[in-house]
Design a protein around this motif. Structure first.
Motif, short mmCIF file in Angstrom:
data_model
loop_
_atom_site.label_atom_id
_atom_site.label_comp_id
_atom_site.label_asym_id
_atom_site.label_seq_id
_atom_site.Cartn_x
_atom_site.Cartn_y
_atom_site.Cartn_z
N PRO A 20 1.65 7.90 -16.47
CA PRO A 20 1.10 7.33 -18.03
C PRO A 20 1.54 5.79 -18.24
N ASP A 21 2.57 5.51 -17.53
CA ASP A 21 2.95 3.98 -17.69
C ASP A 21 1.93 3.12 -17.02
N LEU A 22 1.29 3.28 -15.94
CA LEU A 22 0.21 2.64 -15.19
C LEU A 22 -0.85 2.74 -16.16
N ILE A 23 -1.41 3.97 -16.62
CA ILE A 23 -2.49 4.01 -17.44
C ILE A 23 -2.29 3.22 -18.85
N TYR A 24 -1.12 3.31 -19.36
CA TYR A 24 -1.06 2.59 -20.83
C TYR A 24 -0.57 1.07 -20.79
N THR A 25 0.00 0.95 -19.66
CA THR A 25 0.83 -0.48 -19.82
C THR A 25 0.39 -1.38 -18.51
N GLY A 26 -0.25 -0.57 -17.37
CA GLY A 26 -0.58 -1.66 -16.16
C GLY A 26 0.59 -1.63 -15.10
N ARG A 27 1.71 -1.37 -15.56
CA ARG A 27 2.92 -1.59 -14.72
C ARG A 27 3.70 -0.08 -14.69
N THR A 28 4.47 0.00 -13.82
CA THR A 28 5.24 0.97 -13.78
C THR A 28 6.68 0.77 -14.58
N LEU A 29 7.19 1.50 -15.61
CA LEU A 29 8.29 1.20 -16.15
C LEU A 29 9.51 1.88 -15.52
N PHE A 30 9.59 2.59 -14.62
CA PHE A 30 10.66 3.04 -13.87
C PHE A 30 10.28 3.18 -12.42
N GLY A 31 11.13 3.36 -11.37
CA GLY A 31 10.78 3.90 -10.25
C GLY A 31 11.92 3.07 -9.36
N ALA A 32 12.39 4.11 -8.31
CA ALA A 32 13.35 3.61 -7.42
C ALA A 32 12.93 3.01 -6.36
N LYS A 33 13.59 2.24 -5.47
CA LYS A 33 13.22 1.45 -4.59
C LYS A 33 12.84 2.46 -3.43
N PRO A 34 11.85 2.43 -2.78
CA PRO A 34 11.35 3.08 -1.42
C PRO A 34 12.08 2.73 -0.43
N PRO A 35 12.26 3.49 0.67
CA PRO A 35 13.05 3.08 2.00
C PRO A 35 12.46 2.01 2.63
N LYS A 36 11.10 1.75 2.62
CA LYS A 36 10.34 0.83 3.06
C LYS A 36 9.58 0.01 1.97
N GLY A 37 9.79 -1.38 1.71
CA GLY A 37 9.30 -2.23 0.94
C GLY A 37 8.20 -3.20 1.76
N GLN A 38 8.83 -4.54 1.53
CA GLN A 38 8.00 -5.42 2.23
C GLN A 38 9.00 -6.25 3.25
N GLU A 39 10.05 -5.75 3.32
CA GLU A 39 11.13 -6.24 4.25
C GLU A 39 10.64 -6.69 5.49
N LEU A 40 9.66 -5.89 6.10
CA LEU A 40 9.30 -6.32 7.30
C LEU A 40 8.06 -7.26 7.68
N GLU A 41 7.55 -7.71 6.40
CA GLU A 41 6.56 -8.53 6.25
C GLU A 41 5.33 -8.33 7.21
N ASP A 42 4.89 -6.98 7.48
CA ASP A 42 3.98 -6.55 8.14
C ASP A 42 2.93 -6.25 7.64
N HIS A 43 2.67 -6.44 6.26
CA HIS A 43 1.67 -6.18 5.42
C HIS A 43 0.65 -7.39 5.32
N TYR A 44 1.40 -8.64 5.21
CA TYR A 44 0.72 -9.81 4.81
C TYR A 44 -0.12 -10.06 6.00
N PHE A 45 -1.42 -10.24 5.99
CA PHE A 45 -2.51 -10.59 6.95
C PHE A 45 -2.71 -9.61 7.87
N GLY A 46 -2.06 -8.42 7.78
CA GLY A 46 -2.19 -7.52 8.66
C GLY A 46 -3.52 -6.75 8.54
N THR A 47 -3.90 -5.81 9.59
CA THR A 47 -5.03 -5.26 9.73
C THR A 47 -5.43 -4.52 8.35
N ILE A 48 -6.54 -4.56 7.96
CA ILE A 48 -7.15 -3.89 6.58
C ILE A 48 -7.16 -2.53 6.84
N LYS A 49 -6.75 -1.61 6.31
CA LYS A 49 -6.96 -0.12 6.33
C LYS A 49 -8.66 0.06 6.03
#
Length: 698
Positions: A209-238
């Motif tokens: 509901p937070d995404l639906i009403y506000t456009g952003r997540t109002l809570f959420g614990a950090k996942p095991p992997k975020g952007q630390e490896l910098e492997d998404h930037y300019f990576g192969t598009i799914k």
């Protein structure tokens, strides 16, 4: 997908090519003269244009028309009318008059007006903007229009933008005349707005509901992997994202939007689209359409497109880089340094005008990108700081230094850069690098204003950019037009102004603490939040700037100030109410269920009579109980503080209260919710986690 892109491009646009083909020569010439000279369209010409536009639209499958405009909500608005007109015998014909083309009368009372209109003063007018082509969307002929009140005040974002372009045009032409440029009839600003966005699966979006009403997540614990490896930037598009991007390109190309570049951005699930430059007015229209199409096309692919500046904490948010330049109707780029920028006096004067403008109105420029969403992004290691500065690069900085010192400068030749592998060619090295930490960076023949938030209309920042540069050029023209010796006066002006405004030039790391301290020593402004920035709008200096250049009236300025304040605190209020609802209805229940499960295990062990320890369950239960108690306390505080809001107070005071109290309460509540998410099993936790959302597109 259609392979013939040139045939597809602009196929749903009533553009110049279509007008040439369908309008009589005299009508076409009259329309072009109207556009070029900024004149009012004569009704006889409008009637012929309207008939041709209607016939073309019907051939394309359109049944309705709408005046498509941009009220101060920040999004677009449209009221659809069909082409049908009754005929005797119960029949209808398809009609569209010049009067309907040129003017509409939507209800103005329900749009934000900041006090310009009372609820009972409902009448508003939309007026065709012939500089922006009509187009077909959803079987409807969309006519780009300005929106004003019965008494003529601008109620939209297009009207001030057109005024600011006119102000800069006037002053830039004055300056060009001083350099002997008599062939230039018109000067325009151009923009290429890069658009960042996130894509997640629709199924997880629907459960937040937070995404639906506000456009952003109002809570959420950090996942095991975020952007630390910098492997998404300019990576192969799914593949799934690639199919989305292909269809998005096709839809944008149909609308004549110059979608050019697409790639993965830094954060997981984050992407970017960049268009080719176009006139600022058209670029603004096109960016609004681009954001709309991004969401529409995503839905067709079972995805949700998130345009909020910070939909997920802990990973990069989304901005909108506003690549801004100044060009003439003869095709010259006035911010093009040329081969020897130190000898290009005309370029140096326009460059100095921009530097002076940013320094003189740094707080106003900061205000132009202020919003509740962008407060989460500015100053983090993903976006420029709130401190405004200009990046010039080594060569232009050296040119500025030489002018300041009154010494000759020898232009640097481009050197060949060896990459190290003999099979690769030597590449000419640019004399200017890119500085991604700079809010306002010169990048060759344009300035990249990198501070805009991803949801923002680019109109506001460009209104301010155009106006402050027009003001600098006006001051320069006033001085140089009186000079007996132009060259000597120009030299004196450049040296004086560059010395006076050198403090705004910074080529270093804008993220460093050292820069914050250095900026303070230089006397630069650091408006950290939207609440800090908004009062700049109603300062005497701001009012004088806009009224002198005929971009805003004083009442229009005050109305926008009120609207921005209201939008700010209403946004945080919606976020607070959403967080309260989610915490009370589901998160508290999950916390209690988790405790009940632990208690059952603990009691079951105790009941066996066997000498087994239950220390683990006891420890887990104690932690869960402590977190749940903290959840209840912080939730109660947030609810109580929201109830204390004095709606009768001054809008600025309300905004400050939401910033200092409610936002702080929400952050405190979020901390305990995130801690609970980490310990509560996934089969009990009620909402998709960051990991499930960021990696939902396979």
């Amino acid at each position: 997908m259609t392979k013939n892109v040139p045939e597809l491009f602009g196929s749903m646009v009533f553009n110049d090519e279509v007008m040439k083909e369908r309008l009589p020569k005299d009508i076409y010439k009259a329309l072009q003269k109207t556009i070029a000279d900024g004149l009012h369209l004569q009704l006889d010409v409008a009637n012929v244009v309207a008939a041709a536009m209607k016939d073309w639209a019907i051939e394309k499958g359109a049944t309705h028309f709408t005046h498509w405009f941009q009220p101060m909500t920040g999004v677009t608005a449209e009221k659809h009318d069909s082409f049908i007109s009754p005929e005797p015998g119960g029949k209808v014909i398809m009609e569209f008059s010049g009067k309907e083309l040129v003017k509409g009368e939507p209800d103005a009372s329900s749009f934000p007006s900041g006090g310009l209109r009372a609820t009972f003063e409902a009448r508003g007018y939309t007026a065709w903007d012939p500089t922006s082509y009509a187009f077909i969307k959803d079987d409807t002929l969309c006519i780009p229009t300005a929106f004003c009140s019965y008494s003529g005040e601008a109620l939209d974002k297009k009207t001030p933008l057109l005024r600011s372009m006119q102000a800069l045009d006037k002053q830039a032409v004055r300056v060009l005349r001083l350099f002997g440029n008599t062939d230039v009839k018109r000067v325009i600003t151009t923009v290429g707005p890069e658009q960042e966005y996130f894509l997640i699966d629709q199924s997880v979006y629907d459960k937040r509901p937070d995404l639906i009403y506000t456009g952003r997540t109002l809570f959420g614990a950090k996942p095991p992997k975020g952007q630390e490896l910098e492997d998404h930037y300019f990576g192969t598009i799914k593949p799934r994202v690639s199919e989305y991007m292909k269809e998005l390109d096709e839809e944008l190309w149909k609308l004549g939007i110059l979608a050019k570049t697409k790639h993965n951005e830094v954060a997981p699930a984050q992407h970017e689209l960049a268009p080719v430059f176009s006139t600022t007015n058209i670029a603004t229209d096109h960016n609004q359409l681009t954001m709309e199409m991004m969401k529409t096309v995503a839905g067709r692919h079972g995805m949700a497109c998130l345009l909020h500046e910070k939909p997920f904490a802990g990973v990069n948010g989304s901005g909108k880089h506003n690549n801004w330049s100044i060009s003439t109707d003869t095709g010259a780029n006035l911010l093009e340094p040329g081969a020897t920028p130190s000898q290009n006096a005309q370029f140096l004067l326009f460059l100095t005008a921009v530097i002076k403008a940013v320094d003189d109105y740094q707080e106003l420029l900061r205000l132009s990108v202020a919003s509740a969403g962008n407060d989460h992004r500015l100053g983090a290691n993903e976006a420029p700081p709130a401190i405004m500065s200009v990046f010039l690069g080594d060569e232009l900085s050296d040119v500025v230094d030489s002018i300041e010192k009154g010494v000759d400068y020898h232009d640097k030749e481009k050197t060949l850069m060896s990459i190290g592998a003999t099979v690769l060619p030597h590449i000419p090295k640019d004399t200017t690098d890119r500085n991604r930490t700079s809010p306002f960076a010169f990048t060759g023949n344009k300035f990249e204003f990198r501070s805009l938030g991803s949801t923002a209309s680019i109109s506001g920042p460009n209104v301010i950019l155009n106006t402050i540069v027009a003001e600098s050029l006006s001051e320069f023209a006033d001085e140089l037009e009186k000079a007996e010796d132009f060259d000597s006066a120009l030299d004196k002006l450049l040296r004086r102004e560059l010395v006076a405004h050198k403090r705004i030039i910074f080529n270093g790391n804008g993220y460093s603490e050292e820069w914050v301290e250095e900026a303070e020593r230089r006397g630069l402004s650091n408006l950290k939040s939207t609440v800090d920035a908004l009062p700049v709008f109603i300062q005497d200096k701001t009012i004088e700037l806009f009224t002198k250049n005929k971009v805003y009236t004083e009442s229009e300025i005050c109305s926008r100030y009120e609207i921005l304040l209201e939008n700010y605190y209403k946004t945080i209020n919606i976020e607070a109410m959403t967080l309260i609802s989610m915490a009370k209805k589901d998160i508290m229940g999950a916390a209690l269920e988790y405790q009940y499960t632990l208690a059952e295990v603990f009691n079951a062990k105790q009941a066996t009579g066997v000498a087994v320890t239950a220390k683990t369950e006891e420890k887990m239960l104690a932690k869960a109980a402590s977190l749940t108690e903290a959840l209840a306390e912080r939730l109660d505080k947030l609810e109580a503080d929201v109830d204390k809001v004095d709606e009768s107070a001054d809008a600025l005071e309300i905004a400050k209260y939401y910033r200092e109290v409610i936002f702080s309460d929400m952050s405190s509540l979020r901390e305990v919710i995130d801690d609970l998410e980490v310990v509560i099993p996934s089969d009990i936790w009620p909402y998709p986690t960051y990991g499930e959302m960021l990696y939902s597109i396979k």
